[in-house]
Design a protein around this motif. Structure first.
Motif, PDB file in Angstrom:
ATOM      1  N   GLN A 190       0.816  -1.218   0.000  1.00  0.00           N
ATOM      2  CA  GLN A 190       0.000   0.000   0.000  1.00  0.00           C
ATOM      3  C   GLN A 190       0.851   1.271   0.000  1.00  0.00           C
ATOM      4  N   ALA A 343      -9.047   5.596   7.956  1.00  0.00           N
ATOM      5  CA  ALA A 343      -7.971   4.765   7.393  1.00  0.00           C
ATOM      6  C   ALA A 343      -7.760   3.511   8.236  1.00  0.00           C
ATOM      7  N   SER A 347      -8.979  -0.162   6.868  1.00  0.00           N
ATOM      8  CA  SER A 347      -7.866  -1.090   6.666  1.00  0.00           C
ATOM      9  C   SER A 347      -8.118  -2.421   7.351  1.00  0.00           C
ATOM     10  N   ASN A 352      -5.767  -3.213   3.850  1.00  0.00           N
ATOM     11  CA  ASN A 352      -5.211  -1.870   3.660  1.00  0.00           C
ATOM     12  C   ASN A 352      -5.089  -1.422   2.200  1.00  0.00           C
ATOM     13  N   VAL A 356      -6.746   2.047   0.824  1.00  0.00           N
ATOM     14  CA  VAL A 356      -5.975   3.130   0.202  1.00  0.00           C
ATOM     15  C   VAL A 356      -6.594   3.533  -1.137  1.00  0.00           C
ATOM     16  N   SER A 378      -2.545   3.431   7.719  1.00  0.00           N
ATOM     17  CA  SER A 378      -3.091   2.224   7.086  1.00  0.00           C
ATOM     18  C   SER A 378      -2.178   1.027   7.319  1.00  0.00           C
TER      19      SER A 378
END
Length: 434
Positions: A190, A343, A347, A352, A356, A378
């Protein structure tokens, strides 16, 4: 119901829906696209959350392929738009780093690290400290999933050889790999993606994230030391095997290439350019067959990324993203605390990488602080639960094959409070440097 009947029914339903959709049987084509895109996204997130389909034998990579195919089959994206949606730089960087790490493995790098470091360790607490910082540091320069894949067997071998409880050390590998990988744009998938999408300089992000990662590793050591103080109060003598093969030439060559890739990236060169050139140079080899290098490439991860790029692009084009925005207004999402919480939550719900890809639409390209918060949080969020990171699952699965059971409860007792505390510190830190 027999499996083939289930497959036939699902296939028949998809074909019928496609026919109805194509001939315009649905009154509002825009609404229909939103509905279909929403169903594809929902099915994808369910598989990503569970790790596999609850009905069919479909994993994350397979669901990415299915979802991407349906986005084009239903006309939400044309084939040209689907191809354009794929971030080629991210795929190139991931593949190139995998080639580098594969060469490290073939050279005996992880065995060499164990031989050099662990022979000088004689207590449980010192071993824990070494495992945490080695896992964290290695994960900051190569993808943490791969570090867990290659480093976990080494840790298990040492624990069994010196007869210590492997659980605290396995928890250390998993959690430290997440924390350590959070401080760079090459530490996990990520962050590679964020490094490609954002305009944040790699050096600037490292300077803002490294203090949190270092603090996180210290906190992890203290947490495990407190929880497993009896298991760590041991002394031992570890002697490495002399029959381990180290390819010194390949090891030196690969370390130099990796160092140059990182240095050129930090001074401003495009990571996809430096990483691909480094990987290409390593493939020019008279001693190692290329098939051995390709065996360690995680093609499932690359396929998963390609499919997700297409699925999220379809969601955006269908207009579904505007509907999501009505529940999470962009003006509020610009606040670091709310954005950070989203986030962390996303996640852990959908993994995650999808988190994102969804949250990136809330960040203007020039909002560097939000990109940095997304990259750090994240990744740290991966320690909240055992399912928060693929790295965690890799460690647990490898341990399981060795007859060692790491339970969700054991993970939760360390990971949950550590992640909550470290996330609060991170949010305060970003508010401070903003």
């Amino acid at each position: 119901m027999k499996p083939f009947m289930q497959e036939f029914i699902v296939g028949f339903i998809l074909v019928m829906v496609l026919v109805i959709f194509t001939i315009g049987g649905l009154s509002n084509m825009h609404d229909a696209q939103e509905l279909v895109a929403g169903l594809i996204l929902l099915a994808t997130l369910i598989v990503f959350t569970l790790g596999k389909s609850p009905v069919f034998r479909v994993d994350r990579a397979g669901m990415s392929i299915i979802g991407a195919s349906l986005m084009t089959a239903f006309g939400i994206l044309s084939l040209e738009e689907a191809v354009q949606a794929i971030d080629a730089k991210t795929i190139v960087v991931l593949f190139s780093l995998m080639v580098v790490v594969s060469n490290l493995k073939l050279a005996g790098f992880f065995t060499y690290i164990g031989k050099v470091v662990f022979t000088h360790i004689h207590t449980g607490k010192t071993l824990l400290l070494a495992v945490i910082f080695m896992s964290g540091i290695l994960s900051s320069i190569v993808i943490n999933d791969i570090v867990c894949l290659l480093f976990t067997p080494v840790v298990i071998m040492i624990c069994l050889k010196v007869k210590v409880n492997p659980i605290p050390y396995l928890l250390a590998v998993a959690m430290a790999s997440n924390i350590g990988s959070a401080c760079t744009f090459i530490g996990n998938p990520q962050n590679v993606l964020i490094g490609s999408l954002s305009q944040v300089p790699a050096g600037e992000y490292f300077l803002s994230a490294a203090p949190i990662s270092f603090l996180g590793l210290i906190m992890l050591y203290l947490a495990i030391s407190f929880k497993y103080k009896n298991d760590l109060s041991v002394s031992f003598e570890y002697k490495s095997d002399n029959n381990s093969i180290i390819h010194k030439y390949l090891l030196s060559k690969t370390i130099i290439v990796l160092a140059l890739v990182i240095v050129f990236y930090l001074v401003g060169f495009d990571l996809s350019l430096t990483a691909s050139f480094g990987a290409a140079f390593l493939l020019i080899n008279a001693r190692i067959k290329p098939e051995r290098v390709y065996e360690d490439i995680d093609f499932n991860l690359l396929i998963m990324f390609i499919g997700l790029f297409i699925i999220i692009a379809g969601v955006e084009k269908s207009g579904l993203l505007d509907l999501i925005n009505s529940f999470l207004p962009p003006e509020y999402m610009k606040e670091i605390p709310l954005f950070s919480v989203m986030a962390i939550v996303l996640s852990n719900i959908v993994s995650n990488v999808p988190a994102v890809l969804l949250l990136r639409y809330y960040i203007p390209v020039d909002e560097q602080i939000l990109w940095q918060a997304l990259a750090l949080l994240s990744t740290i969020a991966g320690n909240l639960t055992v399912f928060g990171s693929i790295a965690n699952l890799i460690v647990i699965e490898i341990a399981k094959k060795q007859g060692i059971k790491v339970t969700s409860n054991q993970y939760l007792k360390i990971g949950f409070p550590l992640t909550i505390l470290l996330s609060i510190i991170s949010i305060i830190w970003f508010e401070f440097i903003n």
